[in-house]
Design a protein around this motif. Structure first.
Motif, PDB file in Angstrom:
ATOM      1  N   ASN A  29       0.774  -1.252   0.052  1.00 29.54           N
ATOM      2  CA  ASN A  29      -0.210   0.208   0.034  1.00 29.54           C
ATOM      3  C   ASN A  29       0.701   1.119   0.077  1.00 29.54           C
ATOM      4  N   ARG A  55       0.310  -3.171   6.721  1.00 31.50           N
ATOM      5  CA  ARG A  55      -0.723  -2.650   7.544  1.00 31.50           C
ATOM      6  C   ARG A  55      -1.961  -3.020   7.380  1.00 31.50           C
ATOM      7  N   SER A  72      -1.340  -4.401  -3.850  1.00 33.60           N
ATOM      8  CA  SER A  72      -2.295  -3.263  -4.026  1.00 33.60           C
ATOM      9  C   SER A  72      -2.481  -2.807  -5.215  1.00 33.60           C
ATOM     10  N   GLY A 126      -7.902  -9.994   4.150  1.00 32.20           N
ATOM     11  CA  GLY A 126      -8.019  -8.373   4.640  1.00 32.20           C
ATOM     12  C   GLY A 126      -7.815  -7.600   3.678  1.00 32.20           C
ATOM     13  N   GLY A 147      -4.758  -8.681   1.131  1.00 31.87           N
ATOM     14  CA  GLY A 147      -3.598  -9.798   1.836  1.00 31.87           C
ATOM     15  C   GLY A 147      -4.455 -11.163   1.695  1.00 31.87           C
TER      16      GLY A 147
HETATM   17  C1  BTN Z   1      -7.209  -5.797   7.745  1.00 36.37           C
HETATM   18  O1  BTN Z   1      -7.895  -6.701   7.628  1.00 36.37           O
HETATM   19  O2  BTN Z   1      -6.869  -5.172   8.677  1.00 36.37           O
HETATM   20  C2  BTN Z   1      -6.496  -5.247   6.304  1.00 36.37           C
HETATM   21  C3  BTN Z   1      -5.273  -6.048   5.839  1.00 36.37           C
HETATM   22  C4  BTN Z   1      -4.672  -5.589   4.461  1.00 36.37           C
HETATM   23  C5  BTN Z   1      -3.352  -6.149   4.251  1.00 36.37           C
HETATM   24  C6  BTN Z   1      -3.013  -5.757   2.937  1.00 36.37           C
HETATM   25  S1  BTN Z   1      -1.674  -6.880   2.520  1.00 36.37           S
HETATM   26  C7  BTN Z   1      -1.272  -5.897   1.049  1.00 36.37           C
HETATM   27  C8  BTN Z   1      -1.572  -4.417   1.412  1.00 36.37           C
HETATM   28  N1  BTN Z   1      -0.317  -3.910   1.939  1.00 36.37           N
HETATM   29  C9  BTN Z   1      -0.471  -3.463   3.477  1.00 36.37           C
HETATM   30  O3  BTN Z   1       0.405  -3.037   3.996  1.00 36.37           O
HETATM   31  N2  BTN Z   1      -1.774  -3.802   3.535  1.00 36.37           N
HETATM   32  C10 BTN Z   1      -2.343  -4.447   2.729  1.00 36.37           C
END
Ligand code: BTN
Length: 258
Positions: A29, A55, A72, A126, A147
């Motif tokens: 992200n 994140r 992303s 997520g 993710g």
């Molecule tokens: C959640 O459920 O809290 C959201 C999670 C999102 C994770 C993905 S992995 C690819 C992208 N890069 C990140 O740092 N976060 C999202």
């Protein structure tokens, strides 16, 4: 991720879309957001074999072991900011399509408000959607971070976690296979999104939603309470019936099992 076998990540995404792969980064992200702030509007995928600072929503960490999918999508929407309201549900359904294509049974895969995807009641994916709008109603760009737990799952997550490996054993567990499927499904769902009436989307998401009709624990940034989940509202909020009989629509927070 085997970068020896798959070198051309652009070959995995629909025509007109770009894709970059890095073996390791802090957060995909962040890569996409930095590109957005440099004036790039995509559509472009940023994929990593591993994240060192993945994140999650609401400032949480996303465990990012090699072997899972971290990606992303940077794009500039045609519609105004209101479209962002629909995105969590569009993206969750695209992830659900992907998990079914990879071998899960449709009944196993549920969407949990606002944008988690569960397999057998445990979180397998997520989604973190971020946007930047310097002026006006239209975002300069949007980043959809996804993710998917393919071979690993965190032991210490707030909500019980699962991986695709737990679910289907061996098979479609290679990140580039999952990514190709996801890129195609998201492209199709975004293409089909008319940008105005959310009712069909609300109906589809609701037909595979987790926790509707049940009494659940709700946690927001400043409170935790129990309520019966009534369903998704027309604006993406979650309709609740509180224990005192009153109604509430939730716009930010998390839903947990009782
Ligand atoms: C959640 O459920 O809290 C959201 C999670 C999102 C994770 C993905 S992995 C690819 C992208 N890069 C990140 O740092 N976060 C999202």
């Amino acid at each position: 991720m085997d970068t020896e076998l798959i070198k051309d990540w652009k070959a995995l995404v629909p025509a007109g879309t770009d894709a970059f792969f890095v073996a390791e980064c802090g957060s995909t992200n962040n890569l996409a957001t930095e590109a957005g702030h440099h004036g790039m509007t995509g559509p472009t995928w940023y994929v990593a074999g591993k994240q060192t600072a993945g994140r999650g929503r609401r400032g949480r960490e996303w465990t990012s072991e090699a072997g899972n999918l971290f990606c992303s999508y940077l794009f500039k929407p045609k519609e105004e900011c209101e479209t962002i309201t629909a995105l969590p549900f569009i993206v969750a359904l695209a992830v659900r399509d992907t998990l079914i294509a990879l071998g899960c049974h449709p009944e196993q895969i549920k969407c949990k408000w606002p944008n988690d995807v569960l397999v057998d009641e445990r979180k397998i994916s997520g989604i973190l959607i971020e946007s930047s709008a310097s002026s006006g109603k239209k975002p300069d760009f949007i980043v959809i971070g996804i993710g998917i737990n393919l071979t690993h799952k965190p032991d210490n997550s707030m909500f019980p976690a699962a991986s695709l490996q737990d679910t289907i054993g061996s098979g479609q567990l290679i990140p580039d296979k999952a990514f190709k499927q996801l890129a195609a499904n998201l492209h199709q769902r975004l293409d089909n999104w008319s940008g105005s009436d959310m009712s069909a989307l609300v109906d589809e998401w609701s037909s595979c939603a987790w926790g509707i009709g049940a009494r659940r624990e709700i946690r927001t940034h400043n409170e935790a309470f129990h309520a019966t989940v009534i369903g998704l509202g027309p604006d993406g909020g979650l309709n609740l019936r509180l224990d005192d009989g009153t109604s509430k629509r939730l716009y930010a927070g998390d839903v947990f099992g009782i």
